[in-house]
Enzyme design. Structure first.
Site, PDB file in Angstrom:
ATOM      1  N   ASP A 141      33.856  -2.158 111.129  1.00 24.35           N
ATOM      2  CA  ASP A 141      34.459  -3.230 110.334  1.00 24.35           C
ATOM      3  C   ASP A 141      35.944  -2.969 110.076  1.00 24.35           C
ATOM      4  O   ASP A 141      36.811  -3.678 110.560  1.00 24.35           O
ATOM      5  CB  ASP A 141      33.735  -3.341 108.990  1.00 24.35           C
ATOM      6  N   GLN A 182      33.848  -7.654 105.580  1.00 24.35           N
ATOM      7  CA  GLN A 182      34.755  -6.507 105.583  1.00 24.35           C
ATOM      8  C   GLN A 182      35.813  -6.473 106.688  1.00 24.35           C
ATOM      9  O   GLN A 182      36.980  -6.146 106.429  1.00 24.35           O
ATOM     10  CB  GLN A 182      33.942  -5.195 105.657  1.00 24.35           C
ATOM     11  N   GLU A 241      28.625  -3.796 110.784  1.00 19.90           N
ATOM     12  CA  GLU A 241      29.157  -2.452 111.004  1.00 19.90           C
ATOM     13  C   GLU A 241      28.314  -1.542 111.914  1.00 19.90           C
ATOM     14  O   GLU A 241      28.758  -1.085 112.954  1.00 19.90           O
ATOM     15  CB  GLU A 241      29.322  -1.781 109.623  1.00 19.90           C
ATOM     16  N   LYS A 251      25.530 -12.145 116.151  1.00 21.07           N
ATOM     17  CA  LYS A 251      26.145 -11.770 114.874  1.00 21.07           C
ATOM     18  C   LYS A 251      26.123 -10.253 114.803  1.00 21.07           C
ATOM     19  O   LYS A 251      25.141  -9.629 115.224  1.00 21.07           O
ATOM     20  CB  LYS A 251      25.336 -12.341 113.707  1.00 21.07           C
ATOM     21  N   VAL A 252      27.154  -9.678 114.263  1.00 20.62           N
ATOM     22  CA  VAL A 252      27.232  -8.213 114.266  1.00 20.62           C
ATOM     23  C   VAL A 252      27.741  -7.686 112.934  1.00 20.62           C
ATOM     24  O   VAL A 252      28.688  -8.223 112.365  1.00 20.62           O
ATOM     25  CB  VAL A 252      28.161  -7.744 115.419  1.00 20.62           C
ATOM     26  N   ASN A 263      36.701 -14.290 110.837  1.00 21.05           N
ATOM     27  CA  ASN A 263      35.643 -13.466 111.441  1.00 21.05           C
ATOM     28  C   ASN A 263      34.271 -14.080 111.184  1.00 21.05           C
ATOM     29  O   ASN A 263      33.329 -13.414 110.790  1.00 21.05           O
ATOM     30  CB  ASN A 263      35.700 -12.008 110.939  1.00 21.05           C
ATOM     31  N   PHE A 264      34.206 -15.395 111.430  1.00 25.01           N
ATOM     32  CA  PHE A 264      32.914 -16.071 111.326  1.00 25.01           C
ATOM     33  C   PHE A 264      32.051 -15.698 112.523  1.00 25.01           C
ATOM     34  O   PHE A 264      32.547 -15.160 113.524  1.00 25.01           O
ATOM     35  CB  PHE A 264      33.099 -17.588 111.326  1.00 25.01           C
ATOM     36  N   GLY A 321      38.102  18.304 120.265  1.00 23.96           N
ATOM     37  CA  GLY A 321      39.219  18.710 121.114  1.00 23.96           C
ATOM     38  C   GLY A 321      38.955  20.021 121.822  1.00 23.96           C
ATOM     39  O   GLY A 321      37.815  20.498 121.889  1.00 23.96           O
ATOM     40  N   GLY A 322      40.003  20.632 122.316  1.00 23.62           N
ATOM     41  CA  GLY A 322      39.859  21.861 123.082  1.00 23.62           C
ATOM     42  C   GLY A 322      39.763  23.116 122.221  1.00 23.62           C
ATOM     43  O   GLY A 322      39.569  24.216 122.744  1.00 23.62           O
ATOM     44  N   GLN A 323      39.905  22.967 120.907  1.00 20.87           N
ATOM     45  CA  GLN A 323      39.858  24.140 120.012  1.00 20.87           C
ATOM     46  C   GLN A 323      38.529  24.127 119.264  1.00 20.87           C
ATOM     47  O   GLN A 323      38.282  23.217 118.472  1.00 20.87           O
ATOM     48  CB  GLN A 323      41.016  24.100 119.001  1.00 20.87           C
ATOM     49  N   ARG A 348      32.633 -25.338 114.957  1.00 16.23           N
ATOM     50  CA  ARG A 348      31.773 -26.310 114.264  1.00 16.23           C
ATOM     51  C   ARG A 348      32.487 -26.933 113.059  1.00 16.23           C
ATOM     52  O   ARG A 348      32.167 -28.026 112.636  1.00 16.23           O
ATOM     53  CB  ARG A 348      30.454 -25.647 113.833  1.00 16.23           C
ATOM     54  N   ARG A 398      34.570 -20.798 100.202  1.00 14.44           N
ATOM     55  CA  ARG A 398      33.698 -21.941  99.967  1.00 14.44           C
ATOM     56  C   ARG A 398      33.562 -22.182  98.449  1.00 14.44           C
ATOM     57  O   ARG A 398      33.296 -21.240  97.704  1.00 14.44           O
ATOM     58  CB  ARG A 398      32.315 -21.672 100.563  1.00 14.44           C
TER      59      ARG A 398
HETATM   60  N1  COA Z   1      33.364 -24.402 103.671  1.00 13.00           N
HETATM   61  C1  COA Z   1      32.250 -24.820 104.292  1.00 13.00           C
HETATM   62  N2  COA Z   1      31.502 -24.023 105.082  1.00 13.00           N
HETATM   63  C2  COA Z   1      31.925 -22.743 105.211  1.00 13.00           C
HETATM   64  C3  COA Z   1      33.077 -22.261 104.591  1.00 13.00           C
HETATM   65  C4  COA Z   1      33.819 -23.139 103.785  1.00 13.00           C
HETATM   66  N3  COA Z   1      34.918 -22.771 103.156  1.00 13.00           N
HETATM   67  N4  COA Z   1      33.217 -20.939 104.908  1.00 13.00           N
HETATM   68  C5  COA Z   1      32.179 -20.636 105.717  1.00 13.00           C
HETATM   69  N5  COA Z   1      31.400 -21.720 105.913  1.00 13.00           N
HETATM   70  C6  COA Z   1      30.204 -21.815 106.723  1.00 13.00           C
HETATM   71  C7  COA Z   1      30.478 -21.643 108.193  1.00 13.00           C
HETATM   72  O1  COA Z   1      31.045 -22.802 108.718  1.00 13.00           O
HETATM   73  C8  COA Z   1      29.111 -21.328 108.722  1.00 13.00           C
HETATM   74  O2  COA Z   1      28.385 -22.525 108.871  1.00 13.00           O
HETATM   75  P1  COA Z   1      27.600 -22.979 110.223  1.00 13.00           P
HETATM   76  O3  COA Z   1      27.033 -21.753 110.841  1.00 13.00           O
HETATM   77  O4  COA Z   1      26.571 -23.930 109.704  1.00 13.00           O
HETATM   78  O5  COA Z   1      28.574 -23.635 111.105  1.00 13.00           O
HETATM   79  C9  COA Z   1      28.455 -20.605 107.569  1.00 13.00           C
HETATM   80  O6  COA Z   1      29.321 -20.772 106.443  1.00 13.00           O
HETATM   81  C10 COA Z   1      28.186 -19.123 107.741  1.00 13.00           C
HETATM   82  O7  COA Z   1      29.153 -18.448 108.514  1.00 13.00           O
HETATM   83  P2  COA Z   1      28.725 -17.119 109.314  1.00 13.00           P
HETATM   84  O8  COA Z   1      29.936 -16.502 109.836  1.00 13.00           O
HETATM   85  O9  COA Z   1      27.663 -17.475 110.316  1.00 13.00           O
HETATM   86  O10 COA Z   1      28.133 -16.205 108.156  1.00 13.00           O
HETATM   87  P3  COA Z   1      26.798 -15.312 108.140  1.00 13.00           P
HETATM   88  O11 COA Z   1      26.700 -14.792 106.759  1.00 13.00           O
HETATM   89  O12 COA Z   1      25.605 -16.042 108.643  1.00 13.00           O
HETATM   90  O13 COA Z   1      27.120 -14.121 109.163  1.00 13.00           O
HETATM   91  C11 COA Z   1      28.408 -12.242 109.997  1.00 13.00           C
HETATM   92  C12 COA Z   1      27.933 -13.050 108.773  1.00 13.00           C
HETATM   93  C13 COA Z   1      29.369 -11.205 109.508  1.00 13.00           C
HETATM   94  C14 COA Z   1      27.195 -11.575 110.666  1.00 13.00           C
HETATM   95  C15 COA Z   1      29.079 -13.208 110.994  1.00 13.00           C
HETATM   96  O14 COA Z   1      30.088 -13.925 110.323  1.00 13.00           O
HETATM   97  C16 COA Z   1      29.684 -12.496 112.199  1.00 13.00           C
HETATM   98  O15 COA Z   1      28.981 -12.075 113.109  1.00 13.00           O
HETATM   99  N6  COA Z   1      31.026 -12.384 112.217  1.00 13.00           N
HETATM  100  C17 COA Z   1      31.759 -11.803 113.332  1.00 13.00           C
HETATM  101  C18 COA Z   1      31.640 -10.306 113.373  1.00 13.00           C
HETATM  102  C19 COA Z   1      32.059  -9.644 112.078  1.00 13.00           C
HETATM  103  O16 COA Z   1      33.163  -9.808 111.612  1.00 13.00           O
HETATM  104  N7  COA Z   1      31.146  -8.840 111.555  1.00 13.00           N
HETATM  105  C20 COA Z   1      31.456  -7.903 110.512  1.00 13.00           C
HETATM  106  C21 COA Z   1      31.530  -8.475 109.199  1.00 13.00           C
HETATM  107  S1  COA Z   1      32.092  -7.219 108.116  1.00 13.00           S
END
Ligand code: COA
Length: 477
Positions: free
Chosen positions: A219, A68, A190, A187-188, A147-148, A298-300, A155, A89
């Site tokens: 988000d 999001q 909302e 990882k985070v 936002n990975f 606020g103040g109201q 990586r 992907r």
């Molecule tokens: N081709 C190949 N691999 C891909 C890809 C593509 N097109 N797109 C994504 N991937 C891979 C990534 O490289 C990653 O692999 P790795 O960890 O082995 O290097 C993997 O997919 C997963 O990415 P990740 O971001 O870790 O996803 P997740 O589902 O495990 O975590 C979140 C999700 C949201 C928790 C995490 O992305 C995060 O903390 N983001 C930052 C904060 C954020 O935006 N949070 C709110 C989201 S609304």
């Protein structure tokens, strides 16, 4: 002189066609101070408002976002006219395509409502051919947004050093859960951000646990902050010619939205927070800002009051603010004209310890009117009130449809759906809301744009870099 004029005209025509790139050149050649033509800007367009292109036309976004926060940012940029190329992907795509699905086999509303106006290309970013396509995309685009989880982009080999070397003008914009520090690798989602940013501890009722709010301030709120950072970086690039890193931590985004509570934390050091109803109720404050229920920030003073029909309709309520300048009008409307001169009620400070009783008395009146009647009666005399609107009412609201804040779009697999249009209205950049793309819908179109054709394009198609593994193998065989 004539030649000079002509070249200026030609330049401004070119700038109107391809704003970003050409403006960069103009600014680099002519320092603003020396310009004879309004800070180095092209002459004011003679085209009618709304017909001179879109605000971000010409800006190309390599959209590596998912879920999001990032998609909110890139959708806003797309609404403003940027060409947003969403990299997904192969075979899987943004995980939200399949989350909270309501129509079998179709992209979910979670996805469709956050990815409008974008193009989708599927690329396996870890496949050698995928890396090659990404390199071309990096050269082609102005901004990479992601936002990975922390470290994921590195990586993939897309480190800042690599991106910057490949395209020194590229802006790399990221959302992360936390900024540098003890939690930077976490990882985070909302609600984690709402809790870590100070929103949850200050939301809810004093007697109850912390509460998260339905508005996605972690988000969508952070995506909004990131969009502001990107547009600022694009503007700075006009002067510097180079890209930069833009980082928005969700904790920071929430804190920015909760700043009035940090204000109150500091005020607490100088005495009780008199506008919080707990003060009027004689409840002592602790060391940290408490949850304030429906108190106005606020103040109201304000509170949520029942309206006619509240027994059956859970949303039959109004927010009512006892703004000091209209106190007299409030007293007249609720049938308490004597409160205008009664020293216990006549001044804001006299009212503070009695707010609970005052709102209970106002509620006796609001309970006799619908929330819309309260709105109509109070607004006539400038009393600030607001009906508690349900999402059903918002979805059906005519004025929101007319302004384009709620838009119906058609989708090839799920049919018509409602989405939220551009909340920012501009007189010269009109938003046309378009449906979200199917997974990989624009893969070939974008590959061609990047220069792939003939045998080279065929090689990509069979390489497995743009198709799901089993499909890729089958096609290659
Ligand atoms: N081709 C190949 N691999 C891909 C890809 C593509 N097109 N797109 C994504 N991937 C891979 C990534 O490289 C990653 O692999 P790795 O960890 O082995 O290097 C993997 O997919 C997963 O990415 P990740 O971001 O870790 O996803 P997740 O589902 O495990 O975590 C979140 C999700 C949201 C928790 C995490 O992305 C995060 O903390 N983001 C930052 C904060 C954020 O935006 N949070 C709110 C989201 S609304």
């Amino acid at each position: 002189m004539a030649t000079k004029k002509k070249s200026r005209k030609a330049k401004s025509r070119a700038a109107a066609k391809k704003p970003t790139k050409k403006v960069v050149k103009l600014a680099a050649k002519k320092p603003a101070a020396k310009s004879a033509n309004g800070n180095g800007l092209p002459r004011p367009s003679s085209k009618p408002y709304g017909q001179a292109g879109k605000a971000l036309e010409g800006v190309r976004i390599l959209d590596f976002t998912h879920v999001q926060s990032g998609p909110t940012c890139t959708q806003l940029l797309a609404y403003m006219g940027a060409d947003v190329i969403k990299v997904e992907r192969p075979g899987v795509g943004d995980i939200t395509r399949g989350q909270l699905r309501d129509v079998k086999g179709a992209d979910s509303l979670y996805f469709t409502m956050l990815n409008g106006n974008k193009r989708s290309i599927t690329i396996d970013s870890k496949h050698p051919k995928g890396k090659e396509i990404l390199e071309r995309l990096i050269k082609y685009c102005d901004v990479l947004v992601e936002n990975f989880a922390p470290g994921a982009l590195d990586r993939m080999g897309l480190t800042w050093d690599y991106v910057h070397k490949t395209n020194p003008r590229m802006i790399v914009a990221s959302v992360k859960g936390f900024g540098p520090g003890p939690y930077e690798d976490c990882k985070v989602y909302e609600n984690v951000a709402q809790c870590a940013g100070g929103a949850a501890s200050t939301t809810g009722f004093r007697e109850g646990p912390p509460l998260v709010t339905g508005a996605q301030i972690g988000d969508s709120g952070t995506g909004l902050h990131l969009a502001f950072g990107i547009v600022s970086a694009l503007y700075q690039r006009i002067r510097t010619g180079r890209g930069q890193k833009v980082l928005c931590a969700m904790q920071d985004g929430v804190l920015n939205l909760a700043r009035v509570k940090l204000r109150d934390q500091q005020r607490l050091g100088h005495g009780p927070l008199t506008e919080y109803s707990q003060h009027g109720e004689g409840v002592a404050f602790g060391k940290a800002v408490p949850r304030a229920g429906n108190d106005s920030g606020g103040g109201q003073p304000g509170w949520i009051l029942k309206c006619k029909g509240w027994e059956e309709d859970p949303d039959s309520y109004t927010y009512f603010i006892t703004q000091a300048p209209v106190w007299g009008a409030i007293c007249d409307i609720i049938g308490k004209p004597e409160w205008k001169t009664d020293p216990d009620y006549a001044t804001p400070s006299a009212r503070l310890p009695r707010l609970k009783h005052i709102f209970a008395t106002i509620e006796e009146w609001t309970k006799t009117k619908t929330k819309f009647e309260v709105m109509e009666i109070c607004n006539k005399v400038d009393i600030p009130v607001g009906p508690i609107l349900s999402m059903k009412e918002i979805a059906e609201d005519r004025s929101l449809r007319e302004t384009g804040s709620v838009v119906e779009v058609d989708h090839p697999t799920r049919g018509k759906y409602l989405t939220v249009g551009n909340p920012v209205k501009m007189s010269d950049s009109i938003t046309e809301v378009k449906r979200s793309p199917l997974l990989g819908e624009h893969t070939e179109e974008i590959l061609r744009l990047l220069g792939y054709s003939g045998g080279e394009l065929d090689a990509v198609k069979t390489s497995g870099a743009i198709t799901a593994p089993e499909k890729g193998r089958a096609q290659a065989a």
